[in-house]
Design an enzyme around this catalytic site. Structure first.
Site, PDB file in Angstrom:
ATOM      1  N   HIS A  72      44.051  38.858  48.960  1.00 15.45           N
ATOM      2  CA  HIS A  72      43.030  39.849  49.288  1.00 15.45           C
ATOM      3  C   HIS A  72      41.901  39.154  50.051  1.00 15.45           C
ATOM      4  CE1 HIS A  72      43.929  43.224  46.143  1.00 15.45           C
ATOM      5  NE2 HIS A  72      44.990  42.888  46.856  1.00 15.45           N
ATOM      6  N   TYR A 200      35.602  48.683  43.619  1.00 11.91           N
ATOM      7  CA  TYR A 200      34.590  48.692  42.554  1.00 11.91           C
ATOM      8  C   TYR A 200      33.699  49.910  42.812  1.00 11.91           C
ATOM      9  CZ  TYR A 200      35.784  43.820  41.436  1.00 11.91           C
ATOM     10  OH  TYR A 200      36.442  42.668  41.056  1.00 11.91           O
ATOM     11  N   PRO A 292      33.960  41.399  32.454  1.00 14.05           N
ATOM     12  CA  PRO A 292      35.088  41.237  33.384  1.00 14.05           C
ATOM     13  C   PRO A 292      34.788  41.640  34.823  1.00 14.05           C
ATOM     14  CG  PRO A 292      35.409  43.145  31.997  1.00 14.05           C
ATOM     15  CD  PRO A 292      34.203  42.437  31.472  1.00 14.05           C
ATOM     16  N   LYS A 296      35.658  36.550  36.358  1.00 15.48           N
ATOM     17  CA  LYS A 296      35.311  35.136  36.263  1.00 15.48           C
ATOM     18  C   LYS A 296      35.804  34.461  34.982  1.00 15.48           C
ATOM     19  CE  LYS A 296      33.493  34.842  40.192  1.00 15.48           C
ATOM     20  NZ  LYS A 296      34.437  34.303  41.162  1.00 15.48           N
ATOM     21  N   TYR A 384      32.182  35.548  44.624  1.00 16.49           N
ATOM     22  CA  TYR A 384      33.417  36.220  44.224  1.00 16.49           C
ATOM     23  C   TYR A 384      34.638  35.323  44.445  1.00 16.49           C
ATOM     24  CZ  TYR A 384      36.524  40.134  43.194  1.00 16.49           C
ATOM     25  OH  TYR A 384      37.472  40.957  42.616  1.00 16.49           O
TER      26      TYR A 384
HETATM   27  C1  PHB Z   1      42.067  43.436  36.722  1.00 11.37           C
HETATM   28  O1  PHB Z   1      42.930  43.581  37.624  1.00 11.37           O
HETATM   29  O2  PHB Z   1      42.345  43.531  35.508  1.00 11.37           O
HETATM   30  C2  PHB Z   1      40.654  43.127  37.138  1.00 11.37           C
HETATM   31  C3  PHB Z   1      40.399  42.829  38.467  1.00 11.37           C
HETATM   32  C4  PHB Z   1      39.095  42.530  38.859  1.00 11.37           C
HETATM   33  C5  PHB Z   1      38.078  42.553  37.919  1.00 11.37           C
HETATM   34  C6  PHB Z   1      38.346  42.837  36.574  1.00 11.37           C
HETATM   35  C7  PHB Z   1      39.643  43.128  36.179  1.00 11.37           C
HETATM   36  O3  PHB Z   1      36.802  42.282  38.316  1.00 11.37           O
END
Ligand code: PHB
Ligand code: APR
Length: 389
Positions: A72, A200, A292, A296, A384
């Site tokens: 990505h 997000y 989450p 990280k 990130y």
């Molecule tokens: C996930 O795919 O579980 C996931 C991805 C990004 C995040 C948190 C969880 O920031």
């Protein structure tokens, strides 16, 4: 029994450390409270920083990761029905890789088994003794038999609920914690992801995240109340709420299906200092927890493992104690930056019950600044994709 490095915990931290040590001929024994299948049954985030991938390369366990991971180069940030993209590749020259933590753990177990690595499962009553001396040892019970392992060093990779952090006396240890007033309700569905990158989403109804494990397995989250239980949410109710929180362009094309996993995770920021006491070293969730939002958790466990591996390598190969003496300060310098980013990203995107109208305006202004400012997007992208070790 005796070993050079006794590793408590057979999750990603413990397994990666054990595998890295083995590449240098340093022997270790991993103690795991559960069974391998139980550990592999855990559903966890799957966004890997390049630093993590480099460590997996170093450990010789990255073949499947490189074959199957999805690269990505950016992510979408959505606000109500609008969205913008933050281009990691443009700002940092680095992508992230999407590859489930379960697969990382599986690859590490496969490698340890192939190498005949010593792993003992179903261990109970693990107790660390004389950690503050040069001759630490660990006692435990397995199959009803009391056991003892003497070691040069003990790596506490046993997660937030493990025994290692508790072994450091309260007079030595300082803990820092922030509990967020909401949780994440997550589902896994055998459906194609709604978009080829993550989304997000910050909406007046709360946060949502559209993620994935591969092209046929999607992972979705919605912010929920801490009083919610997974069984309170039918699949239909989850999908309907997710659709309300993401832009119409995506809700219109969202492919829904039955959940094959549904769970609620609380959000917490937590750090314990120091991350070492004598010859006991804490790695990963044993020492710190992040919400989450910034993905990280695993990636910060990896930098801990890097610093500890380098310190132990220096001890055994060069007789230098510099790396192990400075482990805690080196690890914590990066841990706190990951904590800050995770806190910032969580505060940016979630609805907090006590937010005033002014707070909401500040939140929206921060998102608009991120949308329109190169330096702001560069800072987010740098964090990130992962700050340097
Ligand atoms: C996930 O795919 O579980 C996931 C991805 C990004 C995040 C948190 C969880 O920031
Ligand atoms: N004795 C032996 N093993 C233990 C004990 C104990 N007393 N207590 C816990 N364990 C085991 C757990 O069963 C678990 O398998 O230690 C392991 C710790 O693994 P994780 O909790 O996954 O922590 P870590 O390896 O640091 O990985 C961090 O995993 O939890 C996610 O979000 C976290 O992504 C991050 C990553």
């Amino acid at each position: 029994m005796r070993t050079q490095v006794l590793v408590i915990g057979g999750g990603p931290s413990g397994l990666l450390l054990s595998q890295l040590l083995a590449t240098q001929g340093i022997d270790s024994i991993v103690l795991e409270r559960r069974t391998k299948d139980y550990v592999l049954g855990r559903i966890r985030a799957g966004v890997l920083e390049q630093g993590f991938v480099d460590l997996m390369d170093q450990a010789g366990v990255s073949a499947r990761l490189h074959a199957e991971a999805i690269e990505h180069s950016g992510t979408l940030i959505a606000v109500e029905d609008d969205y913008f993209r933050v281009d990691f590749q443009h700002h940092t020259g680095t992508p992230v890789l999407v590859y489930g933590q379960t697969e990382v753990t599986r690859d590490l177990y496969d490698a340890r088994e192939a190498a005949g690595g010593a792993m003992i499962f179903n261990t109970e009553n693990v107790t660390i003794h004389d950690a503050e001396t040069d001759t630490p040892y660990v006692t435990f019970t397995t199959d009803g038999q009391d056991q003892r392992i003497d070691a040069d060093f003990v790596a506490g990779c046993d997660g937030f609920h493990g025994v290692s952090r508790q072994t450091i006396p309260l007079s030595v240890r300082r803990e820092y914690e922030k509990i967020y007033p909401f949780g994440w309700l997550g589902i896994l569905s055998e459906t194609p992801p709604v978009h080829h990158e993550l989304i997000y989403a910050s909406s007046h109804r709360g946060f949502a995240l559209c993620s994935m494990r591969n092209e046929a397995l999607s992972r979705y989250y919605i912010q929920c109340s801490l009083s919610d239980h997974p069984e309170d949410w039918t699949d239909a109710a989850f999908w309907a709420e997710l659709k309300r929180r993401i832009p119409k362009e995506f809700s219109d094309r969202l492919v829904t299906g039955p959940s094959i996993e549904k769970s609620i995770a609380p959000l917490r920021s937590f750090v314990t200092e120091p991350m070492q006491w004598g010859r006991l070293f804490l790695c990963g969730d044993a020492a710190h927890i992040v919400p989450p939002t910034g993905a990280k958790g695993l990636n910060t466990a990896a930098s801990d493992v890097h610093y500890l591996f380098q310190g132990l390598k220096g001890y055994y190969q060069d007789g230098s104690e510099a790396g192990i003496d400075t482990y805690s300060q080196n690890a914590l310098a990066r841990v706190w930056k990951a904590e800050r980013f995770s806190w910032w990203f969580s505060t940016l995107l979630h609805r907090f019950p006590d937010q005033s109208e002014f707070d909401l305006k500040m939140q929206r202004a921060e998102i608009d600044f991120l949308r329109t400012n190169e330096a702001a997007q560069n800072a987010m992208a740098e964090n990130y994709v992962g700050l340097p070790y």
